[in-house]
Enzyme design. Structure first.
Site, short mmCIF file in Angstrom:
data_model
loop_
_atom_site.label_atom_id
_atom_site.label_comp_id
_atom_site.label_asym_id
_atom_site.label_seq_id
_atom_site.Cartn_x
_atom_site.Cartn_y
_atom_site.Cartn_z
N LYS A 1 27.78 -1.54 -1.58
CA LYS A 1 28.12 -0.81 -2.79
C LYS A 1 27.58 -1.62 -3.97
O LYS A 1 28.14 -2.63 -4.36
CB LYS A 1 29.64 -0.66 -2.95
CG LYS A 1 29.97 0.21 -4.16
CD LYS A 1 31.28 -0.18 -4.82
CE LYS A 1 31.13 -1.00 -6.07
NZ LYS A 1 30.40 -0.47 -7.20
N GLY B 1 31.04 -11.24 -8.37
CA GLY B 1 31.53 -10.61 -9.59
C GLY B 1 32.55 -11.50 -10.28
O GLY B 1 32.52 -12.72 -10.11
N SER B 2 33.45 -10.88 -11.01
CA SER B 2 34.37 -11.68 -11.83
C SER B 2 35.46 -12.33 -10.98
O SER B 2 35.82 -11.84 -9.90
CB SER B 2 35.03 -10.79 -12.89
OG SER B 2 35.98 -9.95 -12.26
N GLY C 1 37.66 -10.79 -7.93
CA GLY C 1 37.59 -11.55 -6.68
C GLY C 1 38.98 -11.88 -6.15
O GLY C 1 39.23 -11.79 -4.95
N GLU D 1 31.75 -14.97 -4.76
CA GLU D 1 30.92 -15.71 -5.71
C GLU D 1 31.33 -15.25 -7.09
O GLU D 1 31.06 -14.11 -7.47
CB GLU D 1 29.43 -15.40 -5.48
CG GLU D 1 28.87 -15.92 -4.20
CD GLU D 1 28.87 -17.43 -4.10
OE1 GLU D 1 28.97 -18.12 -5.15
OE2 GLU D 1 28.80 -17.94 -2.98
N CYS E 1 25.61 -16.24 -13.52
CA CYS E 1 26.75 -17.08 -13.12
C CYS E 1 26.42 -18.53 -13.40
O CYS E 1 27.30 -19.35 -13.62
CB CYS E 1 27.03 -16.94 -11.63
SG CYS E 1 27.04 -15.27 -11.09
N GLU F 1 34.68 -18.10 -19.33
CA GLU F 1 33.32 -17.58 -19.11
C GLU F 1 33.04 -16.45 -20.09
O GLU F 1 33.84 -15.52 -20.23
CB GLU F 1 33.18 -17.05 -17.67
CG GLU F 1 31.76 -16.59 -17.39
CD GLU F 1 31.54 -16.19 -15.95
OE1 GLU F 1 32.35 -15.41 -15.41
OE2 GLU F 1 30.53 -16.66 -15.37
C1 UN1 Z 1 23.71 -15.44 -10.43
O1 UN1 Z 1 23.71 -15.52 -11.64
O2 UN1 Z 1 24.61 -14.81 -9.85
O3 UN1 Z 1 20.02 -20.12 -9.97
C2 UN1 Z 1 22.67 -15.97 -9.56
C3 UN1 Z 1 19.84 -19.09 -10.61
C4 UN1 Z 1 19.37 -17.86 -9.89
C5 UN1 Z 1 20.52 -17.14 -9.28
C6 UN1 Z 1 21.64 -16.83 -10.22
N1 UN1 Z 1 18.43 -18.25 -8.87
O4 UN1 Z 1 20.06 -19.02 -11.81
#
Ligand code: UN1
Length: 499
Positions: free
Chosen positions: A174, A227-228, A232, A249, A283, A384
């Protein structure tokens, strides 16, 4: 009539039984990008039925042959890289150079996992008994549910799908409602490459109508989510009730240490790219700069000037360096944090406003923003933001810098700029994050190494590299006794030594 993007269930592209659709507009221009079928629990059920049926044969399909399918998929992705990157910029907003990188990550991951089809190594070990052989093998888990974020529209789906598939699982994905197109494209590529019907299924729709039924479904024993942290946590609670295997993640509050001996040109460049690349929506984005007070003023001046010079605009246009935020809501969050930072007494040295002029008012643009004289416990230094805002926090020593870096709830990525090898190794030892860079910014993880974070960033699993296979497989330990007698314990071999 614009193309309607559909679900992939059991090898067929089908509309949801709901008859509803949703649309996506280009966040840089407001133009319509796609119309998508809008699904619910009944479509999820159909996908689970198809994926469960396909699992029976896919798990027995020799893994080198699975690898050949993935290898062909990687070749097709390579051939389509430019077209996919353009579609991604239109749908997600980040600039073309970055969307090319996103597709490249998917290509790299697909080739990497194709190769794993000829490895999937287990172990053989000695036995405590005579005439006994033992080994561990990786077994697939079954139907895997994947729920992905919009910021890496093809890379993140590929990080989840490819290890799951090579190990013999079937998948239901999804994708985020902001960026469903690239997941549809990835599934098209896999179908063209020869993936059997039902092995890859796509269900389009929102979190409550599709994500939740998927995560609660009794026949989906594994969920992988990006996601957030808030979402999560709720997935973790649902997963616990059903005893599902889960990888999360989630958020980050990534910091760069700039020590007094740093190469400041390099540091400033690394920070600008880490903070404002992908408009800060990674992230791994650089969100805090923990600087030694002796170089604070100079670094702040460079970052302020650098941020002010970045060219904003439609990511398809030549020379544009920073695209829009993905949505109005995301831009509002950025605005909210800018006000919070000002209210907390931080010094605004660049940006701070919604960006307008030259057509920018048609999209969700916000100026790259730099705050100086930030204190480590301010909200802008703790929460964040997921946007183009970076906070400079002055410190007096490396010890203090390390405490500040570790002093947040997240633990994804960190970096240090220093010319001193002792400082570099000290940092490697004492910073508690999943990813650490020396003399580079906080972004740019490669697919060969484990990707993920500590504390509230994750739940102990990793994506990418062979670590991903540990999540998508179950270890089976197999003992084969060919002695022809019942050997009960080590004691037997001692009591009855062979002649
Ligand atoms: C993400 O933001 O979820 O290392 C992944 C990095 C990228 C992956 C980011 N290769 O910034």
């Amino acid at each position: 009539m614009a193309e309607l993007f559909k679900n992939l269930i059991g090898g067929q592209w089908v509309e949801s039984h709901t008859g509803r659709t949703f649309t996506r507009k280009n966040p840089a221009t407001g133009e319509l990008v796609g119309t998508y079928t809008d699904s619910d629990a009944q479509d999820v059920d159909a996908a689970v039925t198809a994926a469960s049926r396909a699992f029976k044969s896919w798990r027995l399909y020799p893994s080198p042959k699975r690898g050949e399918i993935l290898f062909r998929a990687a070749q097709i992705l390579e051939a389509r890289k430019e077209a996919l990157a353009r579609e991604m910029t239109e749908e997600m907003g980040k600039v073309l150079d970055e969307t090319r990188g996103d597709v490249q990550e998917a290509i790299d991951m697909t080739y990497y996992m194709a190769g794993e089809g000829r490895r999937l190594f287990g172990e053989t070990t000695p036995s405590e008994m005579r005439s006994k052989f033992q080994m561990s093998v990786r077994q697939p888990l079954g139907v895997v549910g994947l729920i992905t974020l919009w910021n890496f529209p093809i890379a993140i789906p590929s990080w989840k799908m490819m290890p799951a598939l090579i190990a013999g699982n079937t998948v239901i994905i999804k994708p985020a409602t902001y960026t469903p197109k690239l997941t549809v494209r990835l599934a098209e590529v896999l179908m063209e490459a020869g993936i059997p019907d039902g092995v890859v299924n796509v269900v389009l729709g929102n979190g409550s109508d599709v994500g939740e039924p998927l995560m609660h479904h009794p026949d989906v024993p594994v969920i992988s989510f990006t996601g957030s942290t808030e979402t999560g946590r709720s997935i973790a609670m649902a997963a616990a009730q059903h005893n599902k295997r889960l990888t999360l993640e989630m958020g980050g509050k990534n910091a760069v240490i700039v020590h007094e001996d740093a190469n400041l040109d390099l540091a400033a460049e690394g920070i600008l790219w880490g903070a404002f690349g992908t408009t800060g929506q990674r992230c791994t984005a650089t969100s805090r700069v923990v600087v030694h007070r002796s170089v604070q003023e100079e670094l702040a001046a460079r970052l302020g000037a650098g941020a002010g010079k970045l060219k904003l605009g439609n990511g398809l246009e030549q020379g544009v360096q920073v695209g829009p935020l993905v949505s109005e809501g995301q831009r509002e969050t950025v605005g909210k944090y800018v006000s919070i930072g000002q209210g907390e007494g931080a010094t605004l040295v660049a940006g701070g406003n919604v960006a307008a002029g030259d057509g920018l008012e048609n999209g969700f643009f916000h100026e790259p923003t730099v705050f100086d004289n930030v204190k480590a416990d301010m909200r802008i230094a703790q929460e964040e933001i997921f946007g183009p805002v970076v906070s400079i926090i002055p410190v007096d020593s490396l010890d203090e810098a390390i405490d500040v870096v570790n002093g947040v709830q997240y633990g994804l990525s960190a970096a240090i700029f220093t010319q001193d090898v002792n400082n570099a190794f000290r940092t490697m030892q004492d910073i508690y994050t999943g990813i650490l860079y020396v003399n580079a910014g906080t972004t740019g993880a490669e697919i060969h190494l484990p990707f993920g974070g500590t504390k509230a960033t994750g739940n102990g699993h990793r994506e990418a590299g062979t670590a991903a296979l540990d999540f998508y497989t179950e270890w089976q330990s197999i003992y084969v006794d060919f002695s022809g007698k019942l050997q009960r314990a080590q004691i037997d071999t001692v009591e009855h030594p062979a002649p």
